[in-house]
Design an enzyme around this catalytic site. Structure first.
Site, PDB file in Angstrom:
ATOM      1  NE  ARG A 104      -2.628   0.414   3.497  1.00  0.00           N
ATOM      2  CZ  ARG A 104      -3.444   0.873   4.449  1.00  0.00           C
ATOM      3  NH1 ARG A 104      -4.741   0.835   4.271  1.00  0.00           N
ATOM      4  NH2 ARG A 104      -2.978   1.357   5.566  1.00  0.00           N
ATOM      5  CB  THR A 108      -2.157   7.140  -2.972  1.00  0.00           C
ATOM      6  OG1 THR A 108      -1.554   5.839  -3.068  1.00  0.00           O
ATOM      7  CG2 THR A 108      -1.257   8.166  -3.648  1.00  0.00           C
ATOM      8  CG  ASP A 200       2.629  -2.319   8.789  1.00  0.00           C
ATOM      9  OD1 ASP A 200       2.819  -3.508   8.428  1.00  0.00           O
ATOM     10  OD2 ASP A 200       2.736  -1.368   8.005  1.00  0.00           O
ATOM     11  CG  ASP A 203       6.327  -2.612   9.480  1.00  0.00           C
ATOM     12  OD1 ASP A 203       7.031  -3.085   8.567  1.00  0.00           O
ATOM     13  OD2 ASP A 203       5.942  -1.436   9.504  1.00  0.00           O
TER      14      ASP A 203
END
Ligand code: PRP
Ligand code: URA
Length: 209
Positions: A104, A108, A200, A203
């Site tokens: 991603r 944006t 995330d 991560d």
């Protein structure tokens, strides 16, 4: 419209709480994602077709059930989807594995495809497309677009945590795809993260940041 199911088995809810905790380290996070994926696979595979087979037990001849029909392929959306593959393979060891690389764009929030490698017989397989997070839905929609372009037609999307916005977008874009989640969370925040979510996923799985 495809099926939408929250697989909220107590074991899954308990394990999800462990990985939502920000103090959960990479090792435990990885192990528990794997365990949840395995538990989810049990439910996601519930409608697998069976056929009769004649066997001989130590006592005598008997007609019993065996899996039939379409073979399975697991397609993780990289990176974080990789964390769910081994758990599903524990239950369905004969499954093939395809990979779709997608990240991603942080500005944006739009997904960018960077890698696709699939089994050659993808069109004839039942696919489990896996990614721990369904946020805006952009990555899942684009991954399923990429699979359909290559002939896939029979797909289930399996994720751990979904935002209502992502479920809606995915259902609208791909009404033929069944969606299985371990939890349906509250919303997305202004940065496109699921609230409360687990942060995330890539991560946390791989220890990057
Ligand atoms: C995360 C996650 C999904 C995507 C979900 O991946 O694993 O693929 O975001 O967001 P969306 O529904 O809004 O598209 P990310 O882009 O962080 O890539 P990574 O797994 O490589 O870290
Ligand atoms: N991707 C993640 O890894 N986590 C989120 O909350 C949203 C997108």
């Amino acid at each position: 419209m495809g099926k939408f199911q929250v697989i909220d088995h107590p074991l899954i809810q308990h394990k999800l709480t462990i990985i939502r905790d920000k103090n959960c380290g990479t090792k435990v996070f990885r192990e528990v994602v794997d365990e949840i994926a395995m538990l989810m696979a049990f439910e996601v595979s519930r409608d697998m077709p069976l056929e009769d087979v004649e066997i001989e037990t130590p006592i005598g001849k008997s007609v019993q059930k065996t899996l039939s029909g379409k073979k399975v392929a697991i397609v993780p959306i990289l990176r974080a989807g990789l964390g769910m593959v081994d758990g599903i393979l524990e239950l369905i060891p004969a499954a093939k594995v395809g990979h779709i690389g997608m990240y991603r764009d942080h500005e944006t929030l739009k997904p960018v495809e960077y890698f696709v490698k699939l089994p050659s017989d993808i069109a004839t397989r039942q696919l489990f497309v896996v990614d721990p997070m369904l946020a805006t839905g952009g990555s899942a929609i684009m991954a399923i677009d990429a699979l359909k372009e290559r002939g896939a037609s029979n797909m289930k999307f399996v994720c751990l945590v979904a935002a209502p916005e992502g479920v809606k977008a995915l259902q609208e874009a791909h009404p033929d795809v069944d969606i299985y989640v371990a939890a349906l969370d509250e919303k997305l925040n202004e940065d496109g993260y699921i609230v409360p979510g687990l942060g995330d996923a890539g991560d946390r799985l791989f220890g990057t940041k």
